[in-house]
Design a protein around this motif. Structure first.
Motif, PDB file in Angstrom:
ATOM      1  N   GLN A  14       0.811  -1.209   0.000  1.00 16.79           N
ATOM      2  CA  GLN A  14       0.000   0.000   0.000  1.00 16.79           C
ATOM      3  C   GLN A  14       0.852   1.270   0.000  1.00 16.79           C
ATOM      4  O   GLN A  14       0.448   2.296  -0.538  1.00 16.79           O
ATOM      5  CB  GLN A  14      -0.962   0.032   1.198  1.00 16.79           C
ATOM      6  N   ALA A  17       1.528   2.489  -3.580  1.00 23.49           N
ATOM      7  CA  ALA A  17       0.389   2.615  -4.495  1.00 23.49           C
ATOM      8  C   ALA A  17       0.242   4.039  -5.041  1.00 23.49           C
ATOM      9  O   ALA A  17       0.469   5.018  -4.329  1.00 23.49           O
ATOM     10  CB  ALA A  17      -0.895   2.206  -3.780  1.00 23.49           C
ATOM     11  N   CYS A  42      -4.864   3.948 -11.329  1.00 22.03           N
ATOM     12  CA  CYS A  42      -4.304   2.598 -11.210  1.00 22.03           C
ATOM     13  C   CYS A  42      -3.352   2.245 -12.366  1.00 22.03           C
ATOM     14  O   CYS A  42      -2.453   1.436 -12.195  1.00 22.03           O
ATOM     15  CB  CYS A  42      -5.416   1.553 -11.179  1.00 22.03           C
ATOM     16  N   CYS A  51      -2.578  -5.157  -5.328  1.00 24.06           N
ATOM     17  CA  CYS A  51      -3.866  -4.581  -4.937  1.00 24.06           C
ATOM     18  C   CYS A  51      -5.012  -5.476  -5.418  1.00 24.06           C
ATOM     19  O   CYS A  51      -5.936  -5.781  -4.652  1.00 24.06           O
ATOM     20  CB  CYS A  51      -3.979  -3.186  -5.544  1.00 24.06           C
ATOM     21  N   TYR A  54      -5.111  -8.678  -3.440  1.00 25.49           N
ATOM     22  CA  TYR A  54      -5.651  -8.407  -2.103  1.00 25.49           C
ATOM     23  C   TYR A  54      -7.175  -8.390  -2.156  1.00 25.49           C
ATOM     24  O   TYR A  54      -7.846  -9.014  -1.332  1.00 25.49           O
ATOM     25  CB  TYR A  54      -5.123  -7.060  -1.580  1.00 25.49           C
ATOM     26  N   TRP A  65     -10.254  -1.796  -7.393  1.00 28.31           N
ATOM     27  CA  TRP A  65      -9.059  -2.384  -6.783  1.00 28.31           C
ATOM     28  C   TRP A  65      -8.201  -2.936  -7.906  1.00 28.31           C
ATOM     29  O   TRP A  65      -8.694  -3.679  -8.759  1.00 28.31           O
ATOM     30  CB  TRP A  65      -9.425  -3.521  -5.836  1.00 28.31           C
TER      31      TRP A  65
END
Length: 99
Positions: A14, A17, A42, A51, A54, A65
């Motif tokens: 994270q 990101a 993204c 991500c 996850y 996501w």
């Protein structure tokens, strides 16, 4: 400077990101609203796969996501489930079970 995989793991994906510091509401648009801006954040993210995995592993049902919407992730989950079932069926047949 490039972080090693050990550093990445220690810090947590994270922390790397593209969305870090971006308004979270962007990634949870109202039903029917555009997801384009969130997906653009993204695009090119170095931890996009982390991500996405996850979200898939934790059953995230809402939001963007790993650059994918709920519908797109559902499609991946269905495909993976089908692949697992096909593999298990193949193993059972090879073992002589169910034949």
């Amino acid at each position: 400077m490039h972080d090693t995989s050990d550093e990445l793991e220690a810090k947590g994906w994270q922390d790397f990101a593209n969305c870090l510091g971006v308004d979270p509401d962007l990634f949870f648009p109202e039903r029917g609203a555009s997801t384009r801006e969130a997906k653009e954040v993204c695009r090119g993210c170095v931890v996009r796969e982390d991500c996405l995995e996850y979200a898939l592993a934790n059953g995230e049902k809402f939001g963007i996501w790993g650059g994918l919407s709920e519908r797109e992730r559902r499609r991946i989950r269905r495909q993976r489930a089908l692949t697992r079932r096909t593999a298990l069926d193949g193993e059972a047949t090879a073992d002589g079970v169910g034949a």
